[in-house]
Design a protein around this motif. Structure first.
Motif, PDB file in Angstrom:
ATOM      1  N   HIS A 182     -16.399  63.312  46.162  1.00 14.59           N
ATOM      2  CA  HIS A 182     -16.939  64.269  47.134  1.00 14.59           C
ATOM      3  C   HIS A 182     -16.388  64.078  48.540  1.00 14.59           C
ATOM      4  O   HIS A 182     -16.656  64.886  49.425  1.00 14.59           O
ATOM      5  CB  HIS A 182     -18.479  64.237  47.141  1.00 14.59           C
ATOM      6  CG  HIS A 182     -19.072  62.930  47.601  1.00 14.59           C
ATOM      7  ND1 HIS A 182     -19.152  62.573  48.924  1.00 14.59           N
ATOM      8  CD2 HIS A 182     -19.634  61.911  46.909  1.00 14.59           C
ATOM      9  CE1 HIS A 182     -19.733  61.393  49.032  1.00 14.59           C
ATOM     10  NE2 HIS A 182     -20.035  60.958  47.825  1.00 14.59           N
ATOM     11  N   VAL A 183     -15.629  63.009  48.775  1.00 13.19           N
ATOM     12  CA  VAL A 183     -14.993  62.839  50.088  1.00 13.19           C
ATOM     13  C   VAL A 183     -13.483  63.072  49.996  1.00 13.19           C
ATOM     14  O   VAL A 183     -12.736  62.711  50.914  1.00 13.19           O
ATOM     15  CB  VAL A 183     -15.280  61.451  50.700  1.00 13.19           C
ATOM     16  CG1 VAL A 183     -16.767  61.263  50.910  1.00 13.19           C
ATOM     17  CG2 VAL A 183     -14.693  60.319  49.857  1.00 13.19           C
ATOM     18  N   ARG A 184     -13.039  63.694  48.923  1.00 11.05           N
ATOM     19  CA  ARG A 184     -11.613  63.969  48.739  1.00 11.05           C
ATOM     20  C   ARG A 184     -11.385  65.462  48.551  1.00 11.05           C
ATOM     21  O   ARG A 184     -11.119  65.933  47.447  1.00 11.05           O
ATOM     22  CB  ARG A 184     -11.075  63.175  47.547  1.00 11.05           C
ATOM     23  CG  ARG A 184     -11.076  61.660  47.778  1.00 11.05           C
ATOM     24  CD  ARG A 184     -10.491  60.914  46.607  1.00 11.05           C
ATOM     25  NE  ARG A 184     -11.469  60.776  45.527  1.00 11.05           N
ATOM     26  CZ  ARG A 184     -11.184  60.282  44.320  1.00 11.05           C
ATOM     27  NH1 ARG A 184      -9.937  59.902  44.040  1.00 11.05           N
ATOM     28  NH2 ARG A 184     -12.117  60.186  43.408  1.00 11.05           N
ATOM     29  N   PRO A 185     -11.505  66.252  49.631  1.00  8.46           N
ATOM     30  CA  PRO A 185     -11.344  67.706  49.516  1.00  8.46           C
ATOM     31  C   PRO A 185      -9.908  68.097  49.178  1.00  8.46           C
ATOM     32  O   PRO A 185      -8.969  67.295  49.300  1.00  8.46           O
ATOM     33  CB  PRO A 185     -11.748  68.218  50.905  1.00  8.46           C
ATOM     34  CG  PRO A 185     -11.546  67.053  51.811  1.00  8.46           C
ATOM     35  CD  PRO A 185     -11.828  65.832  50.997  1.00  8.46           C
ATOM     36  N   GLU A 186      -9.748  69.345  48.775  1.00 12.80           N
ATOM     37  CA  GLU A 186      -8.464  69.828  48.256  1.00 12.80           C
ATOM     38  C   GLU A 186      -7.331  69.664  49.253  1.00 12.80           C
ATOM     39  O   GLU A 186      -6.191  69.350  48.877  1.00 12.80           O
ATOM     40  CB  GLU A 186      -8.591  71.299  47.857  1.00 12.80           C
ATOM     41  CG  GLU A 186      -7.315  71.893  47.276  1.00 12.80           C
ATOM     42  CD  GLU A 186      -7.444  73.367  46.946  1.00 12.80           C
ATOM     43  OE1 GLU A 186      -6.418  73.970  46.593  1.00 12.80           O
ATOM     44  OE2 GLU A 186      -8.562  73.906  47.071  1.00 12.80           O
ATOM     45  N   TYR A 187      -7.589  69.878  50.543  1.00 12.82           N
ATOM     46  CA  TYR A 187      -6.493  69.853  51.514  1.00 12.82           C
ATOM     47  C   TYR A 187      -5.785  68.504  51.564  1.00 12.82           C
ATOM     48  O   TYR A 187      -4.643  68.412  52.022  1.00 12.82           O
ATOM     49  CB  TYR A 187      -6.991  70.258  52.907  1.00 12.82           C
ATOM     50  CG  TYR A 187      -7.767  69.187  53.658  1.00 12.82           C
ATOM     51  CD1 TYR A 187      -7.115  68.202  54.376  1.00 12.82           C
ATOM     52  CD2 TYR A 187      -9.159  69.172  53.652  1.00 12.82           C
ATOM     53  CE1 TYR A 187      -7.819  67.216  55.066  1.00 12.82           C
ATOM     54  CE2 TYR A 187      -9.871  68.192  54.339  1.00 12.82           C
ATOM     55  CZ  TYR A 187      -9.194  67.221  55.034  1.00 12.82           C
ATOM     56  OH  TYR A 187      -9.888  66.251  55.709  1.00 12.82           O
TER      57      TYR A 187
ATOM     58  N   GLY B 119     -16.668  64.065  64.009  1.00  9.89           N
ATOM     59  CA  GLY B 119     -15.614  63.247  64.580  1.00  9.89           C
ATOM     60  C   GLY B 119     -14.749  62.534  63.558  1.00  9.89           C
ATOM     61  O   GLY B 119     -13.589  62.231  63.812  1.00  9.89           O
ATOM     62  N   HIS B 120     -15.298  62.235  62.391  1.00 12.09           N
ATOM     63  CA  HIS B 120     -14.622  61.511  61.312  1.00 12.09           C
ATOM     64  C   HIS B 120     -15.255  61.968  59.978  1.00 12.09           C
ATOM     65  O   HIS B 120     -16.404  62.386  59.965  1.00 12.09           O
ATOM     66  CB  HIS B 120     -14.817  60.002  61.450  1.00 12.09           C
ATOM     67  CG  HIS B 120     -14.446  59.421  62.785  1.00 12.09           C
ATOM     68  ND1 HIS B 120     -13.159  59.082  63.144  1.00 12.09           N
ATOM     69  CD2 HIS B 120     -15.213  59.111  63.875  1.00 12.09           C
ATOM     70  CE1 HIS B 120     -13.144  58.578  64.362  1.00 12.09           C
ATOM     71  NE2 HIS B 120     -14.377  58.600  64.837  1.00 12.09           N
ATOM     72  N   VAL B 121     -14.758  61.875  58.774  1.00 12.88           N
ATOM     73  CA  VAL B 121     -13.483  61.329  58.347  1.00 12.88           C
ATOM     74  C   VAL B 121     -12.726  62.448  57.632  1.00 12.88           C
ATOM     75  O   VAL B 121     -11.803  63.024  58.179  1.00 12.88           O
ATOM     76  CB  VAL B 121     -13.669  60.128  57.405  1.00 12.88           C
ATOM     77  CG1 VAL B 121     -12.313  59.566  56.951  1.00 12.88           C
ATOM     78  CG2 VAL B 121     -14.451  58.998  58.080  1.00 12.88           C
ATOM     79  N   THR B 122     -13.114  62.779  56.380  1.00 10.99           N
ATOM     80  CA  THR B 122     -12.303  63.733  55.611  1.00 10.99           C
ATOM     81  C   THR B 122     -12.902  65.127  55.523  1.00 10.99           C
ATOM     82  O   THR B 122     -12.224  66.044  55.073  1.00 10.99           O
ATOM     83  CB  THR B 122     -12.087  63.235  54.164  1.00 10.99           C
ATOM     84  OG1 THR B 122     -13.367  62.988  53.552  1.00 10.99           O
ATOM     85  CG2 THR B 122     -11.260  61.965  54.147  1.00 10.99           C
ATOM     86  N   ARG B 123     -14.169  65.293  55.903  1.00 14.08           N
ATOM     87  CA  ARG B 123     -14.767  66.627  55.776  1.00 14.08           C
ATOM     88  C   ARG B 123     -15.879  66.797  56.801  1.00 14.08           C
ATOM     89  O   ARG B 123     -16.371  65.821  57.367  1.00 14.08           O
ATOM     90  CB  ARG B 123     -15.300  66.860  54.364  1.00 14.08           C
ATOM     91  CG  ARG B 123     -16.384  65.893  53.880  1.00 14.08           C
ATOM     92  CD  ARG B 123     -16.833  66.281  52.486  1.00 14.08           C
ATOM     93  NE  ARG B 123     -17.796  65.368  51.898  1.00 14.08           N
ATOM     94  CZ  ARG B 123     -19.120  65.390  52.124  1.00 14.08           C
ATOM     95  NH1 ARG B 123     -19.624  66.281  52.980  1.00 14.08           N
ATOM     96  NH2 ARG B 123     -19.922  64.543  51.539  1.00 14.08           N
ATOM     97  N   TYR B 124     -16.248  68.083  57.016  1.00 15.28           N
ATOM     98  CA  TYR B 124     -17.409  68.330  57.875  1.00 15.28           C
ATOM     99  C   TYR B 124     -18.670  68.045  57.059  1.00 15.28           C
ATOM    100  O   TYR B 124     -18.633  67.915  55.829  1.00 15.28           O
ATOM    101  CB  TYR B 124     -17.396  69.754  58.427  1.00 15.28           C
ATOM    102  CG  TYR B 124     -17.486  70.850  57.402  1.00 15.28           C
ATOM    103  CD1 TYR B 124     -18.722  71.307  56.945  1.00 15.28           C
ATOM    104  CD2 TYR B 124     -16.338  71.454  56.892  1.00 15.28           C
ATOM    105  CE1 TYR B 124     -18.809  72.320  55.999  1.00 15.28           C
ATOM    106  CE2 TYR B 124     -16.406  72.462  55.947  1.00 15.28           C
ATOM    107  CZ  TYR B 124     -17.649  72.889  55.499  1.00 15.28           C
ATOM    108  OH  TYR B 124     -17.726  73.885  54.567  1.00 15.28           O
ATOM    109  N   GLY B 125     -19.787  67.951  57.753  1.00 13.03           N
ATOM    110  CA  GLY B 125     -21.003  67.518  57.096  1.00 13.03           C
ATOM    111  C   GLY B 125     -22.000  68.622  56.837  1.00 13.03           C
ATOM    112  O   GLY B 125     -21.898  69.733  57.357  1.00 13.03           O
TER     113      GLY B 125
END
Length: 346
Positions: A28-33, A227-233
């Protein structure tokens, strides 16, 4: 790389972490982009979260910008993104940046603000301006407008509610809310889907930082710029982060209250008192870390399954939160007159 090369300080330095000891980041912290080649090609990812409100990230740092019809409002300018933020804006609109909002004074989030030029209006909290004036940086121009408690920035009918609820991550760190877009910006409090960076994201007031999780949840929002890391919340991300932090806080209270005896001080001897202090504090932090990472959380998972980086970072948060409990909260008791009691008054 040999251990000596990694750590020339030997026993005086930090040990090298072994990646094999830690789990992979949850899906869930590894989005497609991250995998479609976009970052390799452009260096950034830009995404519209609501009508005219855009999120920009390079998977380590993120920021935002809003189209107003009378120009663009930029929120922060991380140097790690740098001019790729300008590229992201130009990908969406030809309108100039007219306003910049500083979330706080730290260079890793606003250290490229000079790229917007000399004609923009820069808005921040009073404390942010004071700190930037005290330690000038040409890459972080001084704000042109400041506020103390609450303010509304209105550009072309697009309104941002700016609020300061007291020191948390650092003095002057503000909440930036866009009710019409249902997007909240609160930097360096939550890293969605992740354990935050070392020592509660290097926060200066742990008690205020912990409270900030509840303050975020007072807002009505669909997306959080953090501010961090791989996606918005999302709201669920904040709820999870709050649970994690409060688990560490609760275990810190318990471990400190259970502490008895001075065995490690006796072991160190009076000539090496700080080795006792290091071992004692690290022992306590290790116990808090163990209890936090071995417990079953509210959704039936361990924290290493719910938050990326929890296996690496929890020990640092445990150390800092435990120390904040010792410094910011009641000690429950104190030494009475006479010989030392057989209890470490933490």
């Amino acid at each position: 790389m040999s251990d000596n090369t990694f750590n020339p300080a030997g026993a005086w330095g930090f040990p090298k972490a072994d990646p094999a000891d830690h789990p992979e980041e949850p899906a869930h912290v590894r989005p497609e982009y991250l995998f479609n080649g976009e970052l390799e090609k452009k260096g950034y990812h830009v995404e519209e979260l609501a009508n005219g409100f855009h999120w920009v990230t390079n998977s380590f740092y993120d920021a935002a910008f809003i189209e107003t019809g009378e120009g663009v409002i930029a929120i922060d300018a991380p140097p790690n993104l740098g001019e790729n933020m300008l590229a992201a804006i130009e990908e969406v609109t030809d309108a100039p940046v007219t306003h910049v909002v500083y979330s706080h004074w730290h260079s890793d989030h606003i250290g490229a603000a000079s790229m917007f030029g000399n004609d923009v209006k820069i808005i921040s909290h009073d404390i942010t301006r004071d700190l930037l004036a005290r330690w000038p940086d040409p890459l972080r121009p001084l704000p042109t407008e400041t506020f103390s408690d609450e303010a509304v920035l209105d550009v072309g009918g697009v309104k941002l509610e700016l609020s300061y609820k007291g020191e948390n991550h650092c003095p002057g760190n503000i909440f930036i809310n866009s009710p019409q877009h249902r997007v909240l910006t609160a930097i360096d409090i939550v890293s969605p889907g992740w354990s935050v960076f070392f020592h509660c994201d290097a926060s200066e007031n742990m008690t205020g930082w912990i409270d900030a999780h509840d303050q975020i949840l007072e807002y009505d929002f669909d997306a959080l710029i953090s501010g961090h890391v791989t996606r918005y919340g999302t709201r669920d991300d904040v709820v999870a982060a709050r649970e994690y932090v409060h688990n560490i806080l609760d275990h810190s209270w318990d471990v400190l209250r259970e502490t008895r005896g001075n065995e490690l001080m006796v072991e160190a001897g009076p000539e090496r008192r700080w080795t006792w202090a290091e071992n004692e504090f690290n022992r306590l932090a290790n116990e808090v870390t163990h209890r936090t990472l071995t417990q079953t959380t509210s959704n039936g998972q361990k924290w290493t399954e719910r938050l990326a980086g929890a296996s690496n970072m929890t020990k640092y948060h445990a150390w800092s939160i435990m120390e904040s409990v010792r410094l910011h909260r009641t000690h429950d008791d104190y030494q009475r007159r006479g010989p030392a009691i057989n209890k470490y008054i933490w």
